[in-house]
Design a protein around this motif. Structure first.
Motif, PDB file in Angstrom:
ATOM      1  N   GLU A 131       5.106 -24.605 -18.010  1.00  0.00           N
ATOM      2  CA  GLU A 131       4.687 -25.384 -16.790  1.00  0.00           C
ATOM      3  C   GLU A 131       4.518 -24.491 -15.550  1.00  0.00           C
ATOM      4  N   LEU A 132       4.933 -23.046 -15.784  1.00  0.00           N
ATOM      5  CA  LEU A 132       4.756 -22.108 -14.725  1.00  0.00           C
ATOM      6  C   LEU A 132       3.685 -21.349 -14.764  1.00  0.00           C
ATOM      7  N   GLN A 172      11.210 -31.409 -13.264  1.00  0.00           N
ATOM      8  CA  GLN A 172      12.037 -32.476 -12.367  1.00  0.00           C
ATOM      9  C   GLN A 172      12.726 -31.770 -11.174  1.00  0.00           C
ATOM     10  N   GLU A 173      13.458 -31.029 -11.479  1.00  0.00           N
ATOM     11  CA  GLU A 173      14.312 -30.324 -10.304  1.00  0.00           C
ATOM     12  C   GLU A 173      13.425 -29.791  -9.389  1.00  0.00           C
ATOM     13  N   HIS A 199      -0.133 -27.308 -11.847  1.00  0.00           N
ATOM     14  CA  HIS A 199       0.621 -27.831 -12.863  1.00  0.00           C
ATOM     15  C   HIS A 199       2.265 -28.625 -12.808  1.00  0.00           C
ATOM     16  N   LEU A 200       2.510 -28.195 -11.567  1.00  0.00           N
ATOM     17  CA  LEU A 200       3.909 -28.631 -11.185  1.00  0.00           C
ATOM     18  C   LEU A 200       3.602 -30.064 -10.312  1.00  0.00           C
ATOM     19  N   PHE A 201       2.368 -30.138  -9.578  1.00  0.00           N
ATOM     20  CA  PHE A 201       2.097 -31.404  -8.822  1.00  0.00           C
ATOM     21  C   PHE A 201       0.547 -31.735  -9.300  1.00  0.00           C
ATOM     22  N   ILE A 260      10.249 -30.599  -8.646  1.00  0.00           N
ATOM     23  CA  ILE A 260       9.623 -31.793  -7.888  1.00  0.00           C
ATOM     24  C   ILE A 260      10.520 -32.557  -6.790  1.00  0.00           C
ATOM     25  N   ARG A 261      11.706 -32.341  -7.382  1.00  0.00           N
ATOM     26  CA  ARG A 261      12.900 -32.937  -6.493  1.00  0.00           C
ATOM     27  C   ARG A 261      13.133 -32.212  -4.992  1.00  0.00           C
ATOM     28  N   LYS A 262      12.700 -30.688  -5.039  1.00  0.00           N
ATOM     29  CA  LYS A 262      13.019 -30.108  -3.957  1.00  0.00           C
ATOM     30  C   LYS A 262      11.818 -29.744  -3.073  1.00  0.00           C
ATOM     31  N   VAL A 263      10.711 -30.168  -3.421  1.00  0.00           N
ATOM     32  CA  VAL A 263       9.375 -30.217  -2.487  1.00  0.00           C
ATOM     33  C   VAL A 263       9.022 -31.460  -2.131  1.00  0.00           C
ATOM     34  N   GLU A 264       8.586 -31.674  -0.611  1.00  0.00           N
ATOM     35  CA  GLU A 264       7.925 -32.727  -0.161  1.00  0.00           C
ATOM     36  C   GLU A 264       6.321 -32.688  -0.563  1.00  0.00           C
TER      37      GLU A 264
END
Length: 260
Positions: free
Chosen positions: A206-207, A4-5, A230-232, A7-11
């Motif tokens: 997740e990585l 979640q962190e 996997h992240l997006f 996701i919040r850092k990447v547009e």
């Protein structure tokens, strides 16, 4: 850093949308490889047909993978139709693959992740496990999938059986070649689609692994940007190169294990 962190850092949300040109590419990428491979096989050039069959299989994976995540830019029926047609052409129930792939994202590399079982094996163990992998994902979907998934899997299995029976009954050699190559490709999925991108990542599932080499990503049609996927997962494959730039700029410290 948690998922979640990150996701919040990447547009990234703007990358979910496809232009008309991008939608056409994602939905028709398989066609030239399929037609060339079958044409060469029809005239008996089976060795020459092999690389085109391989690229058809790879681009087919890209197409259905985007379909799993509703990233083809098409409506629900056309996405379903893409999965159904590719089931017959690739000789496996794609809805069974979809059911297990969605679970793979939810339960990544846990006991509930049936798709990811081969990630903890040796490379040769993952290859030998391939036929079991394909049997298992169909079995699991029929056992615990929803009624909709079960209906789609049964429809696809029957359609595949009818197609294969007709091809072998009428001894259509170039289609027999196609079926054999596709079945071999499916048996290698536990290695290529799971082990290569997830081995030695159990500490941070997740990585996943990724590929940063430009020419390698070109010849694999961006299918090994697996960390990014996997992240997006909602970002279409055609947008992953741009997503890579954004991740590297926002999170240069994130660990990137190579796929190959």
């Amino acid at each position: 850093m948690t998922h979640q962190e990150i996701i919040r850092k990447v547009e990234w949300k703007d990358l979910k949308n496809l232009s008309f040109k991008e939608m056409l590419i994602e939905n028709n990428l398989t066609i030239p490889w399929f037609l060339i491979s079958l044409t060469l096989a029809y005239f008996g050039y089976y060795i020459l047909a092999l690389p085109f069959s391989a690229f058809f299989f790879l681009t087919g994976l890209r197409q259905v993978h985007n379909g799993f995540h509703n990233s083809l830019g098409t409506n629900k029926f056309l996405t379903w139709l893409s999965l159904y047609i590719n089931s017959i052409l690739m000789m496996t129930s794609i809805h069974a693959v979809k059911f297990n792939h969605i679970r793979h994202h939810k339960y990544c590399l846990t006991d509930e992740d049936y798709e990811g079982k081969s990630a903890g094996m040796t490379w040769y163990g993952a290859i030998l496990y391939g036929p079991i992998h394909m049997f298992l994902i169909h079995k699991v979907t029929l056992q615990i999938g929803s009624n909709s998934y079960r209906r789609n899997v049964i429809l696809e299995i029957i359609s595949i059986a009818v197609f294969a029976a007709a091809v072998f009954y009428f001894k259509i050699d170039f289609l027999i070649y196609h079926i054999i190559v596709m079945v071999i490709g499916e048996f290698l999925m536990a290695f290529f689609a799971v082990w290569t991108v997830h081995h030695d990542t159990h500490d941070s599932p997740e990585l996943a692994r990724t590929q940063r080499s430009g020419w390698k990503n070109k010849i694999t049609f961006s299918m090994f940007y697996h960390l990014e996927h996997h992240l997006f997962p909602a970002v279409p494959t055609i947008k992953l190169p741009e997503l890579v730039k954004r991740i590297d700029k926002a999170l240069p410290e994130i660990e990137k294990k190579n796929t190959f």
